[in-house]
Scaffold this motif. Structure first.
Motif, PDB file in Angstrom:
ATOM      1  N   PRO A 182     -86.264 -15.770   2.925  1.00 53.41           N
ATOM      2  CA  PRO A 182     -87.064 -15.047   1.923  1.00 53.41           C
ATOM      3  C   PRO A 182     -86.891 -13.531   1.940  1.00 53.41           C
ATOM      4  N   PHE A 183     -86.173 -12.980   2.915  1.00 54.09           N
ATOM      5  CA  PHE A 183     -86.180 -11.528   3.103  1.00 54.09           C
ATOM      6  C   PHE A 183     -84.880 -10.851   2.687  1.00 54.09           C
ATOM      7  N   ARG A 184     -84.040 -11.551   1.959  1.00 54.35           N
ATOM      8  CA  ARG A 184     -82.868 -10.968   1.300  1.00 54.35           C
ATOM      9  C   ARG A 184     -81.914 -10.261   2.261  1.00 54.35           C
ATOM     10  N   PHE A 185     -81.652 -10.878   3.384  1.00 54.76           N
ATOM     11  CA  PHE A 185     -80.581 -10.379   4.238  1.00 54.76           C
ATOM     12  C   PHE A 185     -79.249 -10.781   3.609  1.00 54.76           C
ATOM     13  N   ASN A 186     -78.264  -9.885   3.672  1.00 58.81           N
ATOM     14  CA  ASN A 186     -76.947 -10.277   3.177  1.00 58.81           C
ATOM     15  C   ASN A 186     -76.245 -11.133   4.228  1.00 58.81           C
ATOM     16  N   TRP A 187     -75.093 -11.674   3.856  1.00 58.72           N
ATOM     17  CA  TRP A 187     -74.442 -12.636   4.754  1.00 58.72           C
ATOM     18  C   TRP A 187     -74.012 -11.989   6.058  1.00 58.72           C
ATOM     19  N   ARG A 188     -73.670 -10.702   6.043  1.00 54.46           N
ATOM     20  CA  ARG A 188     -73.290 -10.020   7.284  1.00 54.46           C
ATOM     21  C   ARG A 188     -74.485  -9.921   8.230  1.00 54.46           C
ATOM     22  N   GLU A 189     -75.627  -9.507   7.683  1.00 51.60           N
ATOM     23  CA  GLU A 189     -76.827  -9.383   8.511  1.00 51.60           C
ATOM     24  C   GLU A 189     -77.276 -10.747   9.022  1.00 51.60           C
ATOM     25  N   PHE A 190     -77.230 -11.752   8.142  1.00 53.22           N
ATOM     26  CA  PHE A 190     -77.600 -13.106   8.555  1.00 53.22           C
ATOM     27  C   PHE A 190     -76.705 -13.596   9.693  1.00 53.22           C
ATOM     28  N   THR A 191     -75.406 -13.372   9.563  1.00 54.88           N
ATOM     29  CA  THR A 191     -74.468 -13.814  10.598  1.00 54.88           C
ATOM     30  C   THR A 191     -74.749 -13.128  11.924  1.00 54.88           C
ATOM     31  N   PHE A 192     -75.016 -11.827  11.870  1.00 55.63           N
ATOM     32  CA  PHE A 192     -75.242 -11.104  13.125  1.00 55.63           C
ATOM     33  C   PHE A 192     -76.549 -11.526  13.782  1.00 55.63           C
ATOM     34  N   ILE A 193     -77.621 -11.658  12.989  1.00 60.60           N
ATOM     35  CA  ILE A 193     -78.899 -12.098  13.560  1.00 60.60           C
ATOM     36  C   ILE A 193     -78.750 -13.488  14.178  1.00 60.60           C
ATOM     37  N   SER A 194     -77.970 -14.341  13.530  1.00 63.99           N
ATOM     38  CA  SER A 194     -77.735 -15.685  14.075  1.00 63.99           C
ATOM     39  C   SER A 194     -77.016 -15.618  15.413  1.00 63.99           C
ATOM     40  N   TRP A 195     -76.123 -14.649  15.550  1.00 63.32           N
ATOM     41  CA  TRP A 195     -75.334 -14.551  16.778  1.00 63.32           C
ATOM     42  C   TRP A 195     -76.140 -13.965  17.933  1.00 63.32           C
TER      43      TRP A 195
END
Length: 576
Positions: free
Chosen positions: A325-338
């Motif tokens: 719901p917080f509109r992270f882009n795919w780069r931010e999503f990937t890094f937070i996942s890592w």
């Protein structure tokens, strides 16, 4: 030699090895916590040290105290601005994210490790479900990785606030395995108590600690950091006694205290920074002493599979569901996942089954402990060593602030109405390339010194400020928004100037300087000083203290006149 003498010798050697390994970690790119664990393993019963240490209760106690200190120090360094931009995604990651991670990992663990039942697998998943604050702080704050402020804030706040969920799930699974509590409202009540009571005690205790520190006049400066540490431990203890999360309470108390004005503030922060490092070394070395490498080898193949499920499937799915719901882009999503780093919290939680197991309900506690330890090592090595390359590959790494070559502070045993700030001057700072006399600083602001390389330059009117300089400024707290406009980066470090607050300016400040340094536009000649501007506005009216001239939403009030009637100081405010 007495036994205590040998203990002191061993402790000194282990601490020195831990400190040396922290220096080595920056050279080889290995997270410092892995090297601390390695020091403990090498010193253990199967290592070259041969130290027998299998006291899980003592290890749990050491880990709890150390985590309290680390989380409190982490709170001291967390600004309210970081909380404001990150609390919503962090809260979901700390609750829903931990639950999803634990569920997926637990189901996979019960399949990969056939000795474990489904509920025992979920217990293992619950133990490793949270990200570890000590590991995240070590990597993000001291590991050389600089990230955008929003991403760094989300990761730090998540790691500091997700322990209640992990503890709730771990204790809940143990209670179910021991058949002490049925599945249902009892578990939800436990979680609610952990979160709500921990939050209330932490915030209230933080404000109470600030009140005590600023009003209790101690004779020795060194007593103030000890007083604050005592408050942190007291807040943890009260929260736990009331049924809340002591870890969450300690972190929130640190946030409150760190964002308030305190007597001897810089000394308090430096003391707790040192204590946090000491706590990390003691905690990870102690946990390393518990490890038996031979048992880890037996579980290594299956442990790698569980770790891969956790890193590559469970954490990304949890982040996707929590952060969508917080509109992270795919780069931010990937890094937070890592950045699902595991550390001391899972190992400490893994001692819970060892202390709770009975003959009727053994829960495969030793197997779970070994599996958790192995997963933590894999996570720290794989994810910890790859964070910086991952940030660069995703284009998320930002330039690190250069370390100031000198520091200056106000050391007072009482609260004083002033502070010292260090501004790192960059190319896009409005002060770069200008002489000190041309900066149009507000009244009550003084440049104390300029550090350039290894030189200390006493500032004079003709001294030119260059990009790369560190400018040490002494100011009254209310003037900070305007000082940020002059020395801060463009635009992230230039804070918004608040409305309806008066800021002092010298009468010699020109209209052009207000526009150039503060983006304040006035319909008047740029070369006019504030003295002339106000006189032109008042026309024939006599100029005296508290005379007011208004230009649109800008209000100027005369604060001080010289003996010959010139305006020396003007209070400017922006009307709402």
């Amino acid at each position: 030699m007495f036994a205590v003498d040998a203990l002191i010798l061993i402790a000194g050697v282990l601490l020195l090895l831990g400190i040396v390994s922290s220096k080595l970690s920056t050279r080889i790119g290995m997270p410092v916590l892995v090297l601390f664990l390695l020091v403990g393993i090498l010193a253990g019963s199967e290592g070259i040290g041969g130290i027998e240490f299998e006291d899980y209760r003592l290890a749990h106690g050491i880990g709890t105290i150390a985590l309290t200190i680390i989380l409190f120090d982490g709170g001291l360094g967390t600004s309210m601005a970081a909380i404001q931009v990150s609390w919503k995604p962090s809260l979901l990651l700390a609750t829903l994210g931990v639950f999803v991670t634990a569920a997926i990992t637990g189901v996979a663990a019960s399949w990969i490790l056939p000795e474990l039942s489904l509920l025992e697998g979920l217990l293992l998943g619950s133990i490793v479900g949270s990200t570890d604050a000590a590991a995240v702080f070590a990597i993000l704050r001291w590991g050389g990785v600089a990230l955008p402020k929003r991403i760094a804030a989300v990761l730090e706040v998540e790691s500091a606030s997700n322990d209640p969920m992990a503890i709730f799930l771990t204790v809940g699974c143990i209670e179910l395995l021991l058949r002490n509590v049925p599945l249902g409202p009892g578990l939800l009540k436990l979680f609610a108590a952990q979160m709500v009571i921990g939050s209330i005690v932490g915030v209230a205790g933080g404000f109470a600690a600030v009140w005590v520190v600023n009003r209790l006049e101690l004779g020795a400066a060194g007593m103030y950091p000890v007083l604050v540490s005592a408050c942190a431990l007291l807040i943890y203890g009260v929260a736990v006694q009331l049924g809340g999360s002591g870890f969450l309470a300690a972190y929130l108390a640190g946030v409150v205290i760190g964002n308030k004005r305190l007597a001897f503030q810089q000394g308090i922060r430096r003391f707790h920074d040192a204590m946090a490092w000491l706590a990390q070394i003691v905690m990870f070395v102690s946990l390393g002493l518990l490890c038996s490498p031979s048992r880890l080898l037996e579980i290594s193949a299956k442990g790698v599979l569980v770790a891969l499920v956790l890193i590559l499937i469970a954490r990304p799915v949890a982040v996707l569901l929590s952060a969508l719901p917080f509109r992270f882009n795919w780069r931010e999503f990937t890094f937070i996942s890592w950045v699902g780093l595991k550390g001391a919290v899972p190992i400490t939680l893994a001692t819970f089954p060892l202390m709770s197991a009975t003959q009727e309900h053994p829960m495969h506690a030793p197997l779970i402990f070994d599996a958790v330890f192995f997963i933590v090592v894999v996570s720290a090595v794989v994810q910890g060593t790859s964070l910086a390359p991952m940030a660069r590959w995703l284009g998320l790494e930002t330039p690190r602030e250069p370390e100031p070559p000198v520091s200056l502070e106000i050391s007072s045993l009482r609260h004083v109405d002033g502070e010292v700030l260090d501004y790192a001057i960059t190319e896009d700072s409005r002060a770069a390339g200008r002489q000190v006399r041309d900066l149009a600083l507000p009244g009550g602001v003084v440049i104390a010194l300029i550090a350039r390389g290894d030189q200390v330059i006493p500032p004079q009117g003709f001294t030119r400020i260059l990009a790369g300089d560190h400018v040490i400024v002494v100011l009254r707290p209310g003037t900070k928004p305007f000082v940020d406009q002059v020395f801060g980066r463009n635009p992230p470090e230039r804070t918004v100037v608040p409305a309806a607050v008066e800021f002092p300016f010298r009468g010699t400040t020109t209209v052009g300087e207000l526009e150039e340094f503060y983006s304040i536009a006035i319909d008047a000649h740029r070369e006019w000083t504030l003295d002339r501007l106000i006189r032109e506005k008042l026309e024939s009216e006599p100029v005296q203290v508290d005379s007011v001239a208004q230009f649109g939403s800008l209000r100027f009030r005369v604060q001080r006149l010289s003996s010959d009637g010139k305006i020396e100081l003007v209070a400017m405010s922006i009307l709402e």
